[in-house]
Design an enzyme around this catalytic site. Structure first.
Site, short mmCIF file in Angstrom:
data_model
loop_
_atom_site.label_atom_id
_atom_site.label_comp_id
_atom_site.label_asym_id
_atom_site.label_seq_id
_atom_site.Cartn_x
_atom_site.Cartn_y
_atom_site.Cartn_z
N ASP A 348 30.97 -57.03 71.58
CA ASP A 348 29.66 -56.56 71.17
C ASP A 348 29.62 -56.47 69.64
OD1 ASP A 348 31.25 -54.39 70.62
OD2 ASP A 348 30.29 -53.02 72.02
N ASP A 350 28.34 -53.81 66.56
CA ASP A 350 27.91 -52.44 66.27
C ASP A 350 27.42 -52.33 64.82
OD1 ASP A 350 28.88 -51.75 68.82
OD2 ASP A 350 30.89 -51.39 68.02
N ASP A 448 24.92 -52.34 69.55
CA ASP A 448 24.73 -50.89 69.41
C ASP A 448 24.23 -50.59 68.01
OD1 ASP A 448 25.68 -50.42 71.97
OD2 ASP A 448 27.74 -50.06 71.32
#
Length: 523
Positions: A348, A350, A448
């Site tokens: 992912d 962030d 995120d």
């Protein structure tokens, strides 16, 4: 004077207890003699207090000084003989580093200190001069390793935050196996075993050389017991039968698949497994009710299992930056996580968002997320408001305003006119591709977005940079060694007072730790 002894000036046989312990501690305070008092200028002794105790250390210090020895109260590179009682070699070195923050190693142009048992000291006292160091006196040797052609310290500090752990290391065959065992332990609900394997793997990742035998792992923290057996088997046979058995087991394979779904934790995956779920299609065909994030994770499973490249992360940053700067042009945005630590691939992406003016942060994340959603760039998102409870009492829990999202990243081969971001605030009708990006020309990426007040930014940056184990060890060190609580909001002392910091370096300094850059936090 013994407890219950008669005090001068008292009448009769009245007895008063005297606090023996306090008097001994005062008498035990070692004092370094002046340089001229030393009869042996080439010898500087350091007595390790661990297991010896302050009283005995004070007595031995005074004895050595009377015989003309130079005894250092604090460890430094001037020390030539480190003397310990009832400790192992690694225990001595770990204790010294924990107390001083210094590695026991060769100072430039000097020989490494001798790490000795108390027997050398007693023989020297009997002889009235330093006796020659023999093998029987040595607990271990700090020296040079031919394999890496440079000085190597034969000790690993017990906490990962005291070590430098690079992205590429020398013992990946062993650490990969230990991490499989850690995941298997987590799947079985054994947090203690999971943490044990994780700590051992972290230690081996920090070694500046490749282990050649199980004997070299002797004395390394967290590498005994079960871990030692795994290390020995891999070094001798090249494989670990236990690990191979786990990787081929149905339960392990199913748990790997199920916990790989966004929004699914170990407990949920375990419950599904007990209910007969063995593959993704079982979830689609069963009557199991999925939460919204789990449905999104299942729908985009193939994309989310594909690692995000650094180039893709940079494109995600471009989209996020355009969305945020459309509302606050000078907003500060930092990519954190594995990419900040030097990784070229990740699961992912962030981002940490802050601004000196807290008013500029008000509803900023909501505005940016709404804009991204209007452009069809969000496949799923969930907002978490900033916690209003005490972050100190929440322990390591993160109370920052956060958006957990799955972003539709346009393909890199889109025409420029299609890929250009629209200025936030403009009508959606101006978007070149109404309804968002063509599903056939995008991939799903986990993102995120975290908003933090400017005063908390250094702590949030430290917390969100990782690695997960490095951060866990930072919190453990803070609490166990400094009696302070560390979170992604601040550092709190015993009175729960927040300690301000303007950088990560200051946080390390507050804890008495040497600064470790992000590239060496891959624990």
């Amino acid at each position: 004077m013994e407890e219950g002894a008669w005090r001068p000036g008292q009448q009769g046989a009245v007895m008063f207890p005297i606090p023996l312990k306090r008097r001994k501690r005062e008498a035990a305070e070692p004092i370094n003699p002046p340089a001229t008092a030393s009869l042996f200028p080439d010898v500087c002794v350091f007595l390790v207090e661990r297991r010896m105790g302050s009283a005995r250390r004070g007595f031995l210090t005074a004895l050595a000084q009377r015989k003309g020895f130079c005894v250092a109260h604090e460890y430094s590179y001037a020390v030539t003989h480190v003397v310990s009682e009832q400790n192992t070699f690694s225990e001595v070195l770990s204790w010294i580093e924990m107390k001083t923050g210094m590695l026991v190693q060769c100072a430039e142009g000097q020989r490494a200190p001798h790490i000795l048992d108390i027997s050398w000291f007693t023989e020297s006292m009997s002889s009235g001069k330093p006796v020659a160091v023999e093998k029987k006196h040595c607990l271990g040797v700090v020296g040079y390793s031919v394999s890496i052609d440079k000085a190597v310290v034969s000790v690993v500090p017990p906490y990962a935050c005291q070590r430098r752990t690079p992205l590429i290391h020398h013992n990946s065959d062993i650490t990969d196996a230990l991490e499989v065992l850690a995941r298997a332990a987590a799947f079985q609900g054994s947090e203690v075993r999971c943490l044990g394997f994780t700590r051992a793997a972290s230690v081996l990742k920090s070694l500046p050389y490749k282990l050649q035998s199980a004997e070299e792992a002797k004395g390394l923290p967290w590498c005994g017991g079960h871990c030692k057996t795994v290390i020995q088997e891999i070094l001798e046979d090249g494989v670990c039968s236990e690990v191979d058995g786990l990787k081929n087991s149905e339960q392990f394979q199913c748990m790997e698949i199920l916990t790989g779904i966004f929004g699914v934790g170990v407990r949920t995956a375990e419950r599904w497994y007990k209910d007969g779920v063995r593959k993704l299609s079982d979830l689609k065909e069963s009557k199991i009710k999925l939460l919204e994030d789990q449905r999104a994770g299942l729908e985009h499973y193939a994309d989310l299992q594909q690692l995000v490249t650094r180039a893709e992360a940079d494109r995600v940053e471009h989209l996020v930056r355009d969305a945020l700067q459309g509302f606050v042009p000078d907003i500060q945005i930092t990519m954190t996580g594995g990419f900040c630590r030097g990784k070229q691939h990740g699961h992912d992406v962030d981002f940490l968002i802050t601004h000196p003016d807290e008013g500029a942060l008000t509803r900023l994340l909501r505005k940016a997320v709404n804009w991204l959603d209007d452009q069809g760039l969000l496949l799923y998102y969930r907002m978490k408001e900033r916690s209003r409870t005490s972050h100190r009492l929440n322990g390591h829990m993160d109370g920052h305003e956060t958006c957990y999202a799955i972003l539709a990243l346009p393909s890199s081969n889109l025409e420029k006119s299609e890929a250009e971001a629209v200025v936030p605030g403009m009508p959606c009708s101006t978007v070149p591709c109404p309804g968002g990006v063509d599903p056939r020309r995008r991939r799903a990426v986990r993102v995120d977005l975290v908003v933090t007040p400017f005063a908390e930014y250094p702590y949030a940056l430290l917390g969100w940079t990782g690695s997960k184990h490095f951060e866990r060890e930072m919190r453990r060190f803070s609490w166990h060694e400094k009696k302070m609580s560390l979170t992604s909001h601040g550092l709190y002392d015993a009175e729960e007072c927040s300690i301000p910091a303007t950088s990560e370096e200051e946080i390390f300094a507050h804890l008495g730790l040497n600064y470790v850059p992000p590239s060496d936090r891959n624990a």
